[in-house]
Design a protein around this motif. Structure first.
Motif, PDB file in Angstrom:
ATOM      1  N   GLY A   1      20.367  -3.298 -17.080  1.00 35.93           N
ATOM      2  CA  GLY A   1      21.249  -3.768 -16.019  1.00 35.93           C
ATOM      3  C   GLY A   1      20.545  -3.767 -14.672  1.00 35.93           C
ATOM      4  O   GLY A   1      20.812  -4.614 -13.838  1.00 35.93           O
TER       5      GLY A   1
ATOM      6  N   PHE B   1      22.984  -9.561 -21.256  1.00 37.99           N
ATOM      7  CA  PHE B   1      24.419  -9.603 -21.544  1.00 37.99           C
ATOM      8  C   PHE B   1      24.676 -10.478 -22.770  1.00 37.99           C
ATOM      9  O   PHE B   1      23.895 -11.379 -23.074  1.00 37.99           O
ATOM     10  CB  PHE B   1      25.177 -10.199 -20.350  1.00 37.99           C
ATOM     11  CG  PHE B   1      25.268  -9.257 -19.185  1.00 37.99           C
ATOM     12  CD1 PHE B   1      26.150  -8.197 -19.212  1.00 37.99           C
ATOM     13  CD2 PHE B   1      24.461  -9.433 -18.070  1.00 37.99           C
ATOM     14  CE1 PHE B   1      26.242  -7.320 -18.139  1.00 37.99           C
ATOM     15  CE2 PHE B   1      24.539  -8.570 -17.001  1.00 37.99           C
ATOM     16  CZ  PHE B   1      25.432  -7.510 -17.025  1.00 37.99           C
TER      17      PHE B   1
ATOM     18  N   TRP C   1      29.212 -13.260 -22.205  1.00 35.91           N
ATOM     19  CA  TRP C   1      29.271 -13.956 -20.923  1.00 35.91           C
ATOM     20  C   TRP C   1      29.203 -15.445 -21.207  1.00 35.91           C
ATOM     21  O   TRP C   1      28.881 -15.867 -22.313  1.00 35.91           O
ATOM     22  CB  TRP C   1      28.108 -13.546 -20.027  1.00 35.91           C
ATOM     23  CG  TRP C   1      26.782 -14.006 -20.530  1.00 35.91           C
ATOM     24  CD1 TRP C   1      26.116 -13.506 -21.590  1.00 35.91           C
ATOM     25  CD2 TRP C   1      25.995 -15.070 -20.013  1.00 35.91           C
ATOM     26  NE1 TRP C   1      24.946 -14.178 -21.770  1.00 35.91           N
ATOM     27  CE2 TRP C   1      24.843 -15.140 -20.813  1.00 35.91           C
ATOM     28  CE3 TRP C   1      26.130 -15.951 -18.947  1.00 35.91           C
ATOM     29  CZ2 TRP C   1      23.846 -16.093 -20.585  1.00 35.91           C
ATOM     30  CZ3 TRP C   1      25.132 -16.878 -18.716  1.00 35.91           C
ATOM     31  CH2 TRP C   1      24.000 -16.944 -19.536  1.00 35.91           C
TER      32      TRP C   1
ATOM     33  N   TYR D   1      28.050  -3.752 -20.275  1.00 29.91           N
ATOM     34  CA  TYR D   1      28.741  -3.984 -19.012  1.00 29.91           C
ATOM     35  C   TYR D   1      29.049  -2.671 -18.317  1.00 29.91           C
ATOM     36  O   TYR D   1      29.606  -1.744 -18.906  1.00 29.91           O
ATOM     37  CB  TYR D   1      30.038  -4.743 -19.292  1.00 29.91           C
ATOM     38  CG  TYR D   1      30.774  -5.203 -18.057  1.00 29.91           C
ATOM     39  CD1 TYR D   1      30.496  -6.443 -17.491  1.00 29.91           C
ATOM     40  CD2 TYR D   1      31.751  -4.402 -17.476  1.00 29.91           C
ATOM     41  CE1 TYR D   1      31.177  -6.869 -16.370  1.00 29.91           C
ATOM     42  CE2 TYR D   1      32.426  -4.827 -16.355  1.00 29.91           C
ATOM     43  CZ  TYR D   1      32.132  -6.054 -15.803  1.00 29.91           C
ATOM     44  OH  TYR D   1      32.808  -6.483 -14.695  1.00 29.91           O
TER      45      TYR D   1
ATOM     46  N   ALA E   1      27.243  -4.384 -12.746  1.00 35.22           N
ATOM     47  CA  ALA E   1      27.455  -5.808 -13.000  1.00 35.22           C
ATOM     48  C   ALA E   1      27.837  -6.514 -11.711  1.00 35.22           C
ATOM     49  O   ALA E   1      27.379  -7.617 -11.421  1.00 35.22           O
ATOM     50  CB  ALA E   1      28.542  -6.001 -14.056  1.00 35.22           C
TER      51      ALA E   1
END
Lengths: 477, 291
Positions: B18, B120, B123, B269, B274
Motif C-alpha cells: 500500500g 489492489f 477495484w 484495503y 487507500a
C-alpha cells in the motif's frame, strides 16, 4: 441543439489526407450525450410527432380489426384462389423480413468491417429491424387460417404424437425467423444497456429513474464490465452476420425448393439477400432522413451517412438488376419450355404491369445514385428510396403471384386480385411499424451514445493510433 | 489475491504494497517512469492471482461479503487518522470504498496503471464508453466468454440434430418393446425415437442435409444466448444496487467523466492508506462511498 443544425453541413467531400469527422459540430463527450438525449428529455415531442403517432395508431387498429375479421371468418376474406394460395400475406412477409436485413447488416457486418460511421445509424437501423420482423412475423402467423392450431409450427409434444416435418423449408423458416428476431433483439438490447444507464443517471424524475434503471440492469460502466461487454458484442456481431445471410436464404428456399416454374431456381438465395439489403437500406434512409431533421440529429446522422447508404443502395440495386437479367437468361438458356413460358408471362403476361413497375423502381431508380447530387440531396434520395421500397414490394408480388397463377396446367390458371382486407392488413402493418418506430424515437436513445463517444474520442486523441499504444503511453508517461 | 486469507495476510502485506506507490507518487515526477516501468512487467505474473480466474466464478462474492465485516473492527482507528489526511472524506454510515474522479481518459489510464501496480484486486475503472488500452493498464485477463458462447453453440447444434432425428425418426419395431427387456420397455422407452416418419420425395427418414438449416439456426441461437446471458452473468448483472451509486458525482460516469473505485472489500484495503494513495492518483476529486 446546435445552431449549425438548420442547414446541412456538407461533409461529403473526401480529402484523402485525413479522416472525415464522424460527427459534426465539434462536440465533446457531454455535448454528444446531450445531443442525443435531448430527444427523449424534451418535455414534449415535436407537434408533428403527435400527428404521425395518431395516424400510425389508427392504422395499427385497422390491422387489429382486419386480423380479428380474418380469425372470425377465415382466409376466404382474402383474395386467395385455387392456384394462388399465397397472396399478399406472403408478399408482405417476405418484404418485411427483407427490410429488416439492413439493420443487421449495419450493426453486425459493418462492425466486423470496422466501418466506424455505422455508429451514427446502427441503433435506429436495428430498431427498424426488430419492428420489421415483428410485422413480418404477423403474416405467416395469421396465414395459417386456423390460428388455434398455430402451435403445430413448433416442435411441441402433443397428444397426437405429431411432429413438424423437418424436411420442409416452411419449418426452416419458423426457426430462421424466430432465431433472427431473438438474436436481433438481444443485440439491440445489449447495445442499449449503457445508453439506458446514461438516461437513468440523468433522470430528474423518480419514474424515469426507475424505468430506465430497471432496463439498464444496474450498469455502471465499469471496465471489467466493458471488457466482457465488448467481447459479447463482437461475438454477437460474428453470429449475426451468417445469420442474416441465412435468414433470407431460408425464406427464398420456401420458393426455390418447390417445383413451381419461376420459383425453382438456384439463384434465389443470393438474389433474395441482395434484394433484402437493398430494400432495407432504402427503408433506413426513408426513416432517418426525416427523423434526423425532426429530432435535430443532423450532426450525428450526417449527409455522409446518408450518402454511404445510398452507395450501398446503388450496389445492391445493381445486383438485383443483374439477378433479374440472369433469371431471364437462364430461362432461355436452360431450354426448359415451362420455365421460359413463366418468365415470358412475367414480363408480357397479365401481370406485366407489376413487372414493369418492379423494373423501373428497382433497376432504373437507384441508378440515379451514380451522381453525387442525387446521393446528397435529401428530398431527392427519400423519393428514390420510397420508389425502391415500392419496387421491392412488387418484386415479391411478381415472384409469388405470377408464378402461382400460371403453372404447369393451363386448366388451373387463374388471375389473382386482392380484397379490401388484404389492402387494409398491409396498411395496418405499416401503421404498426410506424407506431413502434415513433415510440422508439421518443423513449429510447436513437443514437448509440457510448459507441459514438468511443469512436469520436479515439479519432480525436489518437488519430490513426491504436488503443494498445495508448496503454503503453498510459503506463510510462 | 488468494481468497482464503483476506484478513490475516492482508494485514502483513498492506504496509509494503500500500505504501510504495503512495510514497512514489509524492516524490519528484521525473522518477516515476523509471520506478514504474519494471512494474509494468510484474502484473503479468501477478494477474492470475490478482484477477479474473476466480472473479469469473460466483465464488468471488463470498470474500466480498466477508471482508467488510472483517475490516469493520479495524476501521475506527484508521478513520481518525484519515480525517487529517482527507478533507473530502465525510463520515459515511458504512464505508464501502473510495471513488476517484478524472476528467480525461488519459488521466484514467495512468491512474489505473498505478492502482494495478499497488496490488489492489477489488477495484475498477468506470467510463462512459470502453476506453481502449485500459484492459492492459488494469491488467485484466481475457474473459472466458467466448467459451461460453462456443459451448452454447455446440449444445444448439447437438440439440438441433437430436430433436430432428428423434421426432422424424422411425419408431423401433414393436418386437423390441415386447422383448421383455426391462431397460428398453420401461426405462428407455420415452427417449427412443417416438416416430413421425413422414416420407417425402423418397428421401430417407433421417436425411441430415435437410436438417442442416435447423441445426444451424439453433447453433446461432444458443451461442447468442451464451454470449448475452454469459456476459450478464459474468458481469453480475442485473443488480439493483452498488456502492458507487451512493455518489452523486458518479452520475456522470455514464456521460462524460471517468472514475476509479476501490472497494473496501479488497484484501489489502486500509482506509487511511487507500485514501492517501487515491489522493496521489491525480484525480479531480476523491470521495468515500457508502454501502
Amino acid at each position: 441543439m446546435s445552431g449549425a443544425a438548420v442547414v446541412d453541413t456538407i461533409n461529403t467531400q473526401d480529402d484523402p489526407t485525413q479522416r472525415a469527422p464522424l460527427i459534426l459540430g465539434d462536440r465533446d463527450l457531454r455535448a454528444i450525450t446531450e445531443g442525443v438525449v435531448q430527444v427523449l428529455e424534451a418535455e414534449k415531442p415535436p407537434k408533428i410527432w403527435y400527428a404521425l403517432f395518431a395516424v400510425s395508431l389508427g392504422f395499427t387498429s385497422l390491422l387489429g380489426l382486419c386480423i380479428a375479421y380474418l380469425f372470425v371468418t377465415g382466409t376466404g376474406v382474402w383474395g386467395l384462389n385455387n392456384p394462388v394460395n399465397w397472396g399478399w400475406a406472403i408478399v408482405n412477409f417476405v418484404w418485411w423480413v427483407g427490410i429488416g436485413h439492413a439493420g443487421t447488416l449495419i450493426s453486425a457486418i459493418l462492425y466486423l468491417f470496422r466501418q466506424k460511421w455505422r455508429t451514427g445509424i446502427n441503433r435506429a437501423a436495428e430498431a427498424m429491424t426488430i419492428f420489421a420482423v415483428i410485422c413480418a412475423g404477423t403474416f405467416p402467423g395469421i396465414h395459417v387460417g386456423r390460428i388455434w392450431v398455430v402451435f403445430y409450427m413448433f416442435p411441441i409434444p402433443n397428444q397426437m404424437d405429431m411432429w413438424p416435418q423437418f424436411r420442409s423449408p416452411l419449418l426452416w423458416d419458423v426457426f430462421a425467423v424466430n432465431t433472427y428476431f431473438t438474436v436481433s433483439l438481444l443485440f439491440w438490447y445489449m447495445g442499449l444497456i449503457p445508453d439506458l444507464a446514461t438516461v437513468r443517471d440523468r433522470a430528474t424524475t423518480r419514474v424515469r429513474q426507475l424505468a430506465y434503471g430497471l432496463f439498464s440492469l444496474g450498469w455502471r460502466g465499469s471496465n471489467r464490465q466493458w471488457h466482457r461487454y465488448e467481447r459479447a458484442y463482437l461475438i454477437l456481431a460474428a453470429l449475426a452476420t451468417p445469420l442474416v445471410l441465412s435468414v433470407h436464404s431460408v425464406v427464398s428456399f420456401d420458393f426455390a425448393v418447390s417445383q413451381v416454374p419461376g420459383w425453382h431456381t438456384t439463384i434465389f438465395p443470393p438474389y433474395f439477400v441482395a434484394g433484402a439489403i437493398f430494400s432495407g437500406f432504402a427503408m433506413v434512409v426513408t426513416l432517418l432522413a426525416p427523423a434526423r431533421a425532426l429530432f435535430n440529429l443532423r450532426d450525428f446522422i450526417t449527409l455522409r451517412h446518408l450518402e454511404n447508404m445510398n452507395k450501398v443502395i446503388l450496389l445492391t440495386g445493381s445486383l438485383v438488376g443483374l439477378a433479374y437479367g440472369t433469371e431471364f437468361f437462364i430461362a432461355w438458356y436452360s431450354g426448359n419450355e415451362v420455365e421460359a413460358f413463366a418468365f415470358n408471362a412475367r414480363a408480357f403476361g397479365h401481370y406485366g404491369w407489376a413487372y414493369w413497375i418492379m423494373i423501373s423502381c428497382n433497376v432504373i431508380s437507384p441508378q440515379f445514385f451514380w451522381f453525387k447530387w442525387c446521393r446528397t440531396n435529401v428530398p431527392f434520395m427519400v423519393v428514390i428510396c420510397i420508389f425502391v421500397n415500392i419496387g421491392m414490394w412488387f418484386e415479391r408480388f411478381v415472384i409469388i403471384i405470377t408464378s402461382l397463377s400460371a403453372d404447369f396446367t393451363p386448366a388451373a390458371w387463374d388471375y389473382y386480385s386482392p380484397t379490401w382486407v388484404d389492402v387494409c392488413t398491409y396498411l395496418g402493418s405499416l401503421g404498426l411499424f410506424m407506431t413502434l418506430f415513433l415510440l422508439f424515437c421518443r423513449f429510447l436513445p436513437m443514437i448509440a451514445i457510448s459507441e459514438v463517444q468511443g469512436v469520436h474520442m479515439a479519432h480525436q486523441h489518437h488519430g490513426h493510433g491504436h488503443g494498445d499504444h495508448a496503454a503503453t503511453e498510459g503506463t510510462t508517461a | 489475491m488468494s481468497e482464503t486469507d483476506p484478513t490475516k495476510d492482508a494485514e502483513d502485506t498492506k504496509p509494503e504494497e500500500g505504501e510504495t506507490p503512495a510514497a512514489e507518487g509524492s516524490e519528484s515526477k521525473a522518477e516515476e517512469p523509471k520506478a514504474e516501468e519494471p512494474k509494468a512487467e510484474e502484473p503479468k505474473a501477478e494477474e492470475p492471482k490478482a484477477e479474473e480466474p476466480k472473479a469469473e466464478e460466483p465464488k468471488a462474492e463470498a470474500p466480498k461479503a466477508e471482508a467488510p465485516k472483517a475490516e469493520e473492527p479495524k476501521a475506527p482507528a484508521p478513520v481518525a487518522a484519515a480525517k487529517e489526511a482527507a478533507p473530502v472524506a465525510a463520515e459515511p454510515l458504512e464505508h464501502a470504498g473510495l471513488l476517484v474522479e478524472f476528467e480525461t481518459p488519459d488521466q484514467l489510464m495512468q491512474a489505473a496503471a498505478k492502482v494495478r501496480d499497488a496490488g489492489f484486486s477489488d477495484w475498477d475503472c468506470h467510463s462512459p464508453y470502453p476506453v481502449h488500452g485500459l484492459d492492459k493498464a488494469m491488467g485484466i485477463k481475457p474473459t472466458i466468454l467466448p467459451w461460453i458462447a462456443f459451448f452454447g453453440g455446440l449444445t444448439g447444434c447437438t440439440v438441433g440434430f437430436i430433436l430432428q432425428t428423434y421426432t422424424n425418426g422411425p419408431e423401433l419395431p414393436f418386437s423390441v418393446y415386447q422383448s421383455g427387456n426391462f431397460l428398453i420397455s420401461e426405462v428407455l422407452a420415452p427417449f427412443l425415437p417416438s416416430g413421425y416418419p413422414f416420407v417425402t420425395s423418397g428421401k430417407p427418414i433421417v436425411s441430415t442435409p435437410a436438417n442442416i438449416p435447423v441445426m444451424f439456426e439453433l447453433t446461432i441461437l444458443l451461442s447468442a444466448f451464451g454470449a448475452f446471458f454469459g456476459m450478464l452473468g459474468l458481469n453480475r448483472l442485473p443488480r439493483l444496487h452498488h456502492p458507487v451509486f451512493s455518489s452523486e458525482r458518479f452520475r456522470r460516469a455514464t456521460s462524460d467523466r471517468f472514475f476509479i473505485s476501490i472497494e473496501a472489500s479488497d484484501p489489502i484495503y486500509h482506509r487511511a492508506r487507500a485514501q492517501a494513495f487515491c489522493e496521489t492518483l491525480g484525480g479531480a476529486a476523491v470521495e468515500a462511498l457508502e454501502a
